[in-house]
Design an enzyme around this catalytic site. Structure first.
Site, mmCIF file in Angstrom:
data_model
loop_
_atom_site.group_PDB
_atom_site.id
_atom_site.type_symbol
_atom_site.label_atom_id
_atom_site.label_comp_id
_atom_site.label_asym_id
_atom_site.label_seq_id
_atom_site.Cartn_x
_atom_site.Cartn_y
_atom_site.Cartn_z
ATOM 1 N N ASP A 1 0.830 -0.984 -0.054
ATOM 2 C CA ASP A 1 -0.190 -0.003 0.029
ATOM 3 C C ASP A 1 0.610 1.285 -0.188
ATOM 4 O O ASP A 1 1.711 1.494 0.826
ATOM 5 C CB ASP A 1 -0.931 -0.130 1.385
ATOM 6 C CG ASP A 1 -1.694 1.318 1.109
ATOM 7 O OD1 ASP A 1 -2.933 1.148 0.790
ATOM 8 O OD2 ASP A 1 -1.427 2.347 2.079
ATOM 9 N N TYR B 1 2.823 9.780 0.153
ATOM 10 C CA TYR B 1 3.869 8.965 1.006
ATOM 11 C C TYR B 1 5.332 9.388 0.524
ATOM 12 O O TYR B 1 6.109 9.003 1.349
ATOM 13 C CB TYR B 1 3.710 7.591 1.472
ATOM 14 C CG TYR B 1 2.134 7.301 1.874
ATOM 15 C CD1 TYR B 1 1.615 8.210 2.384
ATOM 16 C CD2 TYR B 1 1.643 5.764 1.622
ATOM 17 C CE1 TYR B 1 0.101 7.716 2.786
ATOM 18 C CE2 TYR B 1 0.504 5.727 2.079
ATOM 19 C CZ TYR B 1 -0.171 6.452 2.791
ATOM 20 O OH TYR B 1 -1.548 6.110 3.113
ATOM 21 N N LYS C 1 -2.935 6.232 -4.274
ATOM 22 C CA LYS C 1 -3.888 6.805 -3.962
ATOM 23 C C LYS C 1 -3.948 8.266 -4.639
ATOM 24 O O LYS C 1 -2.839 8.931 -4.922
ATOM 25 C CB LYS C 1 -4.137 6.925 -2.364
ATOM 26 C CG LYS C 1 -4.133 5.877 -1.640
ATOM 27 C CD LYS C 1 -4.123 5.999 -0.097
ATOM 28 C CE LYS C 1 -3.959 4.723 0.755
ATOM 29 N NZ LYS C 1 -2.587 4.346 0.726
ATOM 30 N N HIS D 1 -7.567 9.485 -1.771
ATOM 31 C CA HIS D 1 -7.101 9.471 -0.609
ATOM 32 C C HIS D 1 -7.904 10.017 0.564
ATOM 33 O O HIS D 1 -8.097 9.539 1.660
ATOM 34 C CB HIS D 1 -5.762 10.337 -0.582
ATOM 35 C CG HIS D 1 -4.635 9.658 0.265
ATOM 36 N ND1 HIS D 1 -3.448 9.667 0.017
ATOM 37 C CD2 HIS D 1 -4.857 9.408 1.722
ATOM 38 C CE1 HIS D 1 -2.553 9.334 1.234
ATOM 39 N NE2 HIS D 1 -3.555 9.244 2.293
#
Length: 322
Positions: free
Chosen positions: A50, A55, A85, A118
């Site tokens: 994931d 990120y 996302k 997200h």
């Protein structure tokens, strides 16, 4: 230990690995740390990874997948399940296909397995600091955004589309017009935030839940040690010869959800996969279901205490048990 078993992905006829590896690190780590952790995870049997544009882990993840394939650790790309996302700054109809293509380039992939919205909001500027100015946070035009998400699937850029941090009310609205219903809602889920109402709603509508922070996100700005330090979970773990983390992940699994614990520790990664050949007793589940409820990750703690975000938080709070 082998690869994590697959669980049904709602009503789609597809499946998703029951345990994946989360790659959000707080504080952030360098790319080499992420690459080393992902390689260890692949060797341990992880196949679901994931990530998210926000990120900063898409690129090192993509590099490690390519390396694992070239080393023959995994036979083909199809064995992986990759989730990423759509970030809030790209959450507009005409930016979404470009955004997924950017993620695909970072990941060095031809397709993503699951592409999620997200957060249920849009940002009109890049986040350079927090709190974010109130005027930069806007409601999501979900109808046009979802149309672009559907286009991503129709173009073959992703095999599935879904959402993250959506409430029952938001999902009901989305389902009222979606041509392709969301396959996944990724939300915080653990023994201290059980999301009973949301779980029941998603089950009824054929939406799979993936749990983030299944271990309470200990060591991050938004998490704490409530799971690893919980006496009730400790007692159950001791009686079973397991860790509190394993008990928490087993509880998530028994709710029909998949989980994406983030651990870059080799031993804990392996322990987190060792939850499938035992189960919780009715009495143990009952004790867990009595634990006090408290959400760890909040939008206001990330973006600031703005009225619009407080409204979303109130809606999300209603979906867990009182």
């Amino acid at each position: 230990m082998g690869v994590a078993p697959e669980v049904p992905l709602g009503c789609s006829g597809k499946t998703i690995p029951a345990i994946g590896l989360g790659t959000v690190a707080d504080p952030r780590v360098d790319a080499e740390t992420t690459r080393a952790a992902v390689l260890e995870a692949i060797k341990a049997g992880y196949r679901h990874f994931d990530t998210a544009f926000a990120y900063g882990s898409e690129q090192p993840l993509g590099e490690t997948i390519a390396e694992a394939l070239s080393l023959g650790l995994v036979k083909s790309r199809d064995e992986f399940f990759i989730t990423t996302k759509l970030w809030c700054t790209f959450a507009e109809r005409d930016q979404i296909v470009s955004a997924i293509k950017m993620s695909l380039k970072n990941l060095q992939l031809d397709y993503i397995d699951m592409y999620l919205i997200h957060l249920p909001l849009r940002l009109t500027q890049q986040m350079t600091k927090t709190p974010v100015p109130k005027e930069a946070i806007k409601p999501l035009d979900i109808e046009s955004v979802w149309e672009a998400m559907e286009e991503c699937q129709n173009l073959g850029l992703t095999k599935g589309i879904g959402v993250s941090n959506f409430s029952c009310k938001m999902l009901a609205h989305l389902l009222s017009f979606a041509k392709i219903p969301p396959a996944v809602n990724q939300v915080e889920l653990n023994p201290f935030w059980r999301q009973k109402k949301l779980r029941e709603f998603c089950k009824q509508k054929g939406i799979h839940i993936t749990a983030y922070s299944p271990l309470g996100a200990n060591g991050t700005r938004w998490g704490d040690n409530r799971i690893v330090g919980c006496d009730v979970l400790n007692e159950i773990a001791k009686a079973k010869g397991k860790t509190t983390a394993q008990v928490s992940l087993r509880w998530v699994y028994e709710q029909g959800a998949s989980a994406i614990p983030k651990s870059f520790n080799k031993e804990r990664m392996r322990q987190n996969l060792d939850i499938f050949d035992w189960c919780l007793t009715e009495e143990e589940s009952h004790k867990i279901n009595q634990l006090p409820q408290r959400k760890g990750s909040t939008l206001t703690s990330i973006f600031g205490p703005h009225d619009f975000l407080l409204e979303i938080e109130a809606e999300l709070e209603q979906d867990s048990e009182a």
